[in-house]
Design a protein around this motif. Structure first.
Motif: not given
Length: 647
Positions: A406-409, A465-469, A494-495
């Motif tokens: 989800l884009g963290l780290g 953004a990734r959660l939404a799309t 996303l996988d």
């Protein structure tokens, strides 16, 4: 004694021989001299002509015009403006001290600047022009030009200087330029000759430094004829340089300006991300600073004040500020558990207000507990105990893997200074970082975005953004270079099971729109614009058992630095997501009270591309919102620190 005829004949013969020898020697000398003159004038004539020409003609570099920077609508946010300066060429100035003394009678010279200029002359090539006075008036330039015969080596010049018309609004994104330093030159094995021009402006931070090579352009050159005193008589020829490339950023200056005004005096950060191409429509870090002061040379007092400010105006909080995400992280824990199959929408966890792990109690924010909670209810009401329990079932490694999906780290590819990775911890990270094994209590802390988890506002915006799309969307800050569009960063699917994503989206919708949701008071009333979000409160201090026994001290009763951070992430509209927003208010208290109202106002401003209608707000808030909009319009119409109007 009488000379005989024979003696006279012998004497005449000797004189004749000597005369012939002397004449032969003279003729030989003349012949050698003639041959030498022929060699110098004919055989070596071109070489000596060039040597003479170099004494009469100087070749000087012409600094290129730096590329300008625009917002997504074509509004200039980094411009070039004419700037007059007085320069001195050391080899032409004769007695340097005398020349500077006469110049000081015509122009107000700053002693510190003169000292710097003289030092620069000593270490620079003698033919280079060095600025002794910058940003001078046209009247001063006229006085110098009128007294040119008495000022050898002194030249008034007009050039271009960087100017940031929006002042602090874009300071953390665009950055600023300053004169080239030795450390700047050390970055290159073979520096561009133009960088050696004294006081040449060079990108120091932000987009200005990340795109320095593109923005700088290529220098031109000119040949000028000078007289014996070094005064320029005429320009013989000129080769124009190549201007730097123009950049168009994805940010919207109107939205950026609105957010700055909306944050007011808070120490806060907001990131707004477009969900089609990943465009960053706003990246705001407050408070800001005026980058124009750095271009002209900031004073020690001004710089000291910026450094001493506890709200850290020099730090770009959007990419350099790292915070525990608090409950905004709970979607990560929930998705990891759902993907691992250790929980489902029908599974519940009992929340009595705490969870005992070993000898330690981990508390829920609701002291009396929430009772039975499923995943959607737990997100909507932000029940801590639910996430403690499912985190222990799934384990930290799978939670960390989901966080990275989800884009963290990770350090996202945006051209800003000091973009960091934050921390998305797992077992291997703790062994490498601290040389220790992971403990079960670490998993419990991380499950609700505390412990070692650290995220930036940019990362949280990417997560939303990734959660939404349901796509691996990534941030894009530069929209085009010289009119050529940069590739979209809309991403691939996303996988993650789409069904699990829909459960997260629905739970985030309930956070903002259910009466039991933690952000219900900051909902959007307009049905076509309704948002889905998640509140977060990030603790910056430990709460002791004694404090819990007597009652936890309220944030407003604590010193500012000891108050919790307030966070909110969201996307909107829920039915057709167009933007994602991440908001952090440092030491603002709870996410629902400090961050959610700001995020709601920013979201509506971005969706309506201006002040939204009052009908978009809950009816009970419309009077307050109308007054707020009026104050913000007045604030935005006020001049900036740089003297430029925001409007």
């Amino acid at each position: 004694m009488r000379r005989t005829p024979k003696d006279n004949t012998d004497s005449a013969r000797r004189i004749t021989r000597r005369g012939l020898m002397l004449g032969g020697m003279q003729l030989g000398f003349a012949t050698v001299l003639g041959m030498r003159m022929r060699y110098m004038q004919i055989d070596q004539g071109e070489e000596f002509r060039l040597l003479a020409e170099e004494n009469r003609i100087n070749v000087r570099l012409i600094p290129p015009a730096r590329g300008q920077i625009f917002d997504r609508k074509g509004v200039v946010i980094a411009a070039n403006t004419p700037a007059y300066r007085i320069t001195v060429v050391r080899e032409d100035a004769g007695d340097l001290d005398d020349t500077l003394a006469r110049l000081a009678e015509l122009v107000d010279l700053d002693p510190g600047e003169v000292e710097r200029a003289v030092a620069e002359m000593r270490r620079s090539a003698p033919f280079l022009p060095i600025a002794v006075a910058d940003q001078v008036s046209w009247e001063a330039v006229s006085r110098v030009a009128a007294n040119a015969p008495a000022l050898p080596g002194v030249n008034p010049e007009v050039g271009l200087s960087r100017h940031y018309p929006h002042g602090e609004i874009f300071a953390h994104v665009v950055g600023y330029v300053q004169p080239v330093s030795e450390s700047d030159l050390a970055r290159y094995e073979d520096p561009d000759p133009v960088l050696r021009i004294p006081r040449f402006q060079f990108g120091k931070i932000g987009v200005e430094t990340k795109y320095e090579d593109i923005l700088r352009g290529r220098a031109g050159s000119k040949r000028v004829e000078v007289n014996a005193a070094g005064r320029i008589m005429r320009e013989l020829d000129r080769r124009e340089g190549e201007a730097g490339a123009d950049l168009q950023l994805s940010v919207d200056s109107d939205l950026q300006d609105y957010i700055h005004a909306r944050l007011g005096d808070e120490s806060a950060s907001v990131v707004v991300m477009d969900l089609e191409h990943g465009d960053l429509k706003a990246m705001v870090s407050a408070p800001g600073y005026d980058p124009n002061k750095f271009v002209r040379g900031i004073s020690y007092d001004d710089y000291g004040a910026l450094q001493a400010d506890e709200r850290a105006p020099l730090v770009s909080k959007t990419v350099q500020g790292f915070y525990p995400p608090g409950s905004c992280f709970k979607m990560v824990t929930a998705l990891a558990a759902l993907e691992a199959g250790v929980t489902g929408p029908g599974n519940t966890v009992w929340c009595p207000g705490h969870l005992k792990v070993g000898s330690r109690r981990f508390h829920c924010w609701k002291r009396a507990g929430h009772g039975h909670m499923n995943v959607e209810d737990a997100l909507m009401q932000s029940c801590d105990v639910y996430f403690y329990e499912i985190a222990l079932r799934v384990g930290i490694d799978q939670i960390a893997e989901m966080g990275r999906k989800l884009g963290l780290g990770m350090a996202h590819d945006v051209p800003m200074s000091a973009v960091g990775e934050g921390i998305m911890p797992d077992k291997a990270w703790k062994r490498e970082r601290w040389g220790q094994e992971w403990r079960i209590g670490d998993t419990v802390n991380c499950s609700i975005g505390q412990g070692d988890v650290l995220t930036s506002p940019l990362q949280l915006a990417v997560m939303a953004a990734r959660l939404a799309t349901g796509r691996t969307i990534s941030p894009r800050l530069v929209k085009s270079i010289d009119g050529v569009e940069e590739p979209s960063r809309g991403g691939e699917p996303l996988d993650i099971d789409p069904t699990h994503l829909r459960w997260m989206q629905k739970a985030m919708f309930d956070v903002s729109n259910s009466t039991r949701g933690t952000a219900y008071r900051s909902r959007i009333e307009a049905e076509e614009m309704r948002m889905a979000g998640k509140t977060g409160t990030s603790q910056v201090r430990n709460i002791t058992a004694a404090e819990r026994a007597r009652g936890v001290t309220r944030n407003e009763d604590l010193p500012w630095k000891r108050r919790d951070h307030g966070l909110f992430v969201n996307f909107a509209p829920y039915d057709n997501p167009r933007i994602a927003v991440a908001t952090i208010v440092e030491h603002g208290g709870g996410g629902s009270s400090a961050a959610a109202p700001i995020a709601r106002d920013v979201t509506l401003q971005a969706l309506y591309e201006g002040d939204p209608p009052l009908e978009a707000y809950p009816s009970a808030d419309r009077g307050q919102i109308e007054e707020l909009q009026k104050r913000l319009r007045e604030r935005r119409s006020m001049p900036l620190a740089s003297g430029t109007s925001r409007a």
